[in-house]
Design a protein around this motif. Sequence first.
Motif, short mmCIF file in Angstrom:
data_model
loop_
_atom_site.label_atom_id
_atom_site.label_comp_id
_atom_site.label_asym_id
_atom_site.label_seq_id
_atom_site.Cartn_x
_atom_site.Cartn_y
_atom_site.Cartn_z
N ASN A 1 -41.11 16.60 -60.58
CA ASN A 1 -40.81 15.50 -59.65
C ASN A 1 -41.60 14.27 -60.12
O ASN A 1 -42.82 14.22 -59.98
CB ASN A 1 -41.21 15.92 -58.23
N LYS B 1 -30.79 12.74 -60.46
CA LYS B 1 -31.38 11.40 -60.51
C LYS B 1 -32.56 11.26 -59.57
O LYS B 1 -33.43 10.44 -59.77
CB LYS B 1 -30.33 10.38 -60.13
N THR C 1 -46.82 0.91 -47.58
CA THR C 1 -45.89 1.93 -47.11
C THR C 1 -46.65 3.14 -46.56
O THR C 1 -46.65 3.39 -45.36
CB THR C 1 -44.97 2.38 -48.26
N GLY D 1 -36.89 14.32 -56.27
CA GLY D 1 -37.59 14.52 -55.01
C GLY D 1 -36.74 15.24 -53.98
O GLY D 1 -37.25 15.96 -53.13
N ARG E 1 -43.19 -0.20 -59.28
CA ARG E 1 -43.19 -1.20 -58.21
C ARG E 1 -44.49 -1.98 -58.20
O ARG E 1 -45.51 -1.52 -58.73
CB ARG E 1 -42.89 -0.58 -56.85
N HIS F 1 -47.41 2.02 -60.36
CA HIS F 1 -47.68 0.81 -59.60
C HIS F 1 -48.39 -0.18 -60.51
O HIS F 1 -49.43 0.17 -61.11
CB HIS F 1 -48.56 1.11 -58.39
N ARG G 1 -48.19 19.36 -56.52
CA ARG G 1 -46.81 18.84 -56.63
C ARG G 1 -46.10 19.49 -57.80
O ARG G 1 -46.68 19.65 -58.88
CB ARG G 1 -46.88 17.33 -56.84
N ARG H 1 -33.45 6.34 -52.63
CA ARG H 1 -34.24 6.74 -51.46
C ARG H 1 -34.34 5.56 -50.52
O ARG H 1 -34.87 4.51 -50.88
CB ARG H 1 -35.66 7.17 -51.89
N SER I 1 -41.49 3.43 -50.21
CA SER I 1 -40.68 2.34 -50.77
C SER I 1 -39.22 2.76 -50.94
O SER I 1 -38.90 3.95 -51.07
CB SER I 1 -41.25 1.92 -52.12
O1 TXA Z 1 -44.02 3.83 -51.11
C1 TXA Z 1 -44.05 4.61 -52.06
O2 TXA Z 1 -43.16 4.67 -52.92
C2 TXA Z 1 -45.27 5.54 -52.15
C3 TXA Z 1 -46.51 4.67 -52.34
C4 TXA Z 1 -47.74 5.47 -52.64
O3 TXA Z 1 -46.26 3.70 -53.31
N1 TXA Z 1 -45.11 6.49 -53.23
C5 TXA Z 1 -44.25 7.53 -53.13
O4 TXA Z 1 -44.27 8.36 -54.22
O5 TXA Z 1 -43.53 7.71 -52.18
P1 TXA Z 1 -43.63 9.83 -54.17
O6 TXA Z 1 -44.01 10.44 -55.46
O7 TXA Z 1 -44.06 10.51 -52.95
O8 TXA Z 1 -42.10 9.55 -54.20
C6 TXA Z 1 -41.51 9.02 -55.37
C7 TXA Z 1 -40.02 9.24 -55.34
C8 TXA Z 1 -39.69 10.71 -55.50
O9 TXA Z 1 -38.60 11.01 -54.64
C9 TXA Z 1 -39.26 10.79 -56.96
O10 TXA Z 1 -38.36 11.84 -57.18
C10 TXA Z 1 -38.66 9.41 -57.18
O11 TXA Z 1 -39.46 8.52 -56.43
N2 TXA Z 1 -38.72 9.02 -58.60
C11 TXA Z 1 -39.79 8.71 -59.35
N3 TXA Z 1 -39.44 8.45 -60.62
C12 TXA Z 1 -38.11 8.57 -60.68
C13 TXA Z 1 -37.14 8.44 -61.71
N4 TXA Z 1 -37.46 8.12 -62.95
N5 TXA Z 1 -35.84 8.65 -61.38
C14 TXA Z 1 -35.49 8.97 -60.12
N6 TXA Z 1 -36.36 9.12 -59.10
C15 TXA Z 1 -37.64 8.93 -59.38
#
Ligand code: TXA
Length: 415
Positions: A96, A277, A69, A280, A168, A101, A92, A242, A228
């Motif tokens: 958030n 929920k 991604t 981000g 993931r 992975h 960050r 998302r 993702s």
């Molecule tokens: O493709 C991807 O997902 C990339 C690559 C590096 O794997 N990672 C990524 O991570 O986009 P980040 O941190 O930029 O975005 C993660 C998203 C954020 O919007 C966060 O709020 C959401 O996933 N998220 C993570 N854990 C969560 C949870 N327990 N409940 C709801 N949203 C969550």
Amino acid sequence: MLKRLVSKMSNVLETRILKVDPASIHFGEDAHLNGSLPTIADPVSEKNLLEAAKIIRGNSEPVAFPTETVYGLGGSSLSDEAVKSIYRAKNRPSDNPLITHVSSIDQLNRKIYQEKLSSPFQNIPKPYHSLITKLWPGPLTILLPVPPAERSALSKLTTADQPTFAVRIPSNPIARALIALSDTPIAAPSANASTRPSPTMASHVYHDLNGRIPLILDGGPCKVGVESTVVDGLSKPPLLLRPGGFTYEEILELGGQDWKDCKVERRKVVAEGEQVKTPGMKYKHYSPSAKVILLVPKPQKTDSDRIEELKRLISRELQNEDTNTVKKLAILTSLHLGTAEIQDLTLGDSKIKPILVKLGNTGEEIQANLFAALRQVDEIDNVDIIFVEGINEDREGLAIMNRLRKAAGDHCVSF
Ligand code: TXA
Ligand code: MG
């Protein structure tokens, strides 16, 4: 030697970029289930991967690596110190949460739940079974309930007090190999400085994080280009939190009965202090330094109507009091504006010649080029205003427009 001493004294890291050839890494067909290790044909790639794996196991500094991604900034999901170092490096907000992975379901069970199970899917609620059987490894993130502390090694800092954690299995061979060789679940947000567009090339990571992290694994450009798809199959109806690398239509089609009522989370604003929920969504995101103006296509318009409207919008910007210092403009085009007419775009008696970048002819191409194009015109060409042509919000269009709306903030105009 002197350089090293100076960087140590000023607490600035020397960021090295090490190449890894993804084509040299081979996983067995069931490796994402049983956790078997890959073979790596290129010795330099193997050495570089082992070096990154060693840093991950050291738990003190994060490492950037490619996924299918975007590039991720990874550290052990099992270590508070490692997770803190990720938040620190990209600045960050700590509320958030991060995606964990894993390289296999076996690793998820052994390392997060600390158990070896008779059935590998025992820790995964049923609504996810069909989806992950079809879409893992790949750009799909699912939410699982946070296991009780006595049964789990997951750092609480990855979840930011949510009752769930995100997980993931990526399909990029470099990401998978790094996770498998370190035998560590890796928490990884996108490897941009917070608020900036996500990185799809090692040079983007270097631009944002040079001096803040020790190592970037360079595996070339990311194929998918947006993050993702995050889904919540624990709530009823299930939610797409998302939009991302797999489309909403694919989730409906491949998820089976459990996903037929899946809803897309569309809220944009959050009240102060509200527990949400998708934490981000509260934050400024995908923002270049230049002003971004999103052109949202109206179905009934012709392409020449659109070019005339674009000219009007550009003149308005050039006359605008706040932006009367405008010197450089970029126009990122997609499906309607990619015609010869725009090549000859003249702006009255203005000498300004906009920089034109074609994002692509299909949703997949536009998605793959989007962040790199935003960064190119912003960071390399140093334009002041970026006009971006949007697309319909179906299939890949949903994720693309989600990112572009955030990049543009209030500057969305229909045309
Ligand atoms: O493709 C991807 O997902 C990339 C690559 C590096 O794997 N990672 C990524 O991570 O986009 P980040 O941190 O930029 O975005 C993660 C998203 C954020 O919007 C966060 O709020 C959401 O996933 N998220 C993570 N854990 C969560 C949870 N327990 N409940 C709801 N949203 C969550
Ligand atoms: Mg991100």
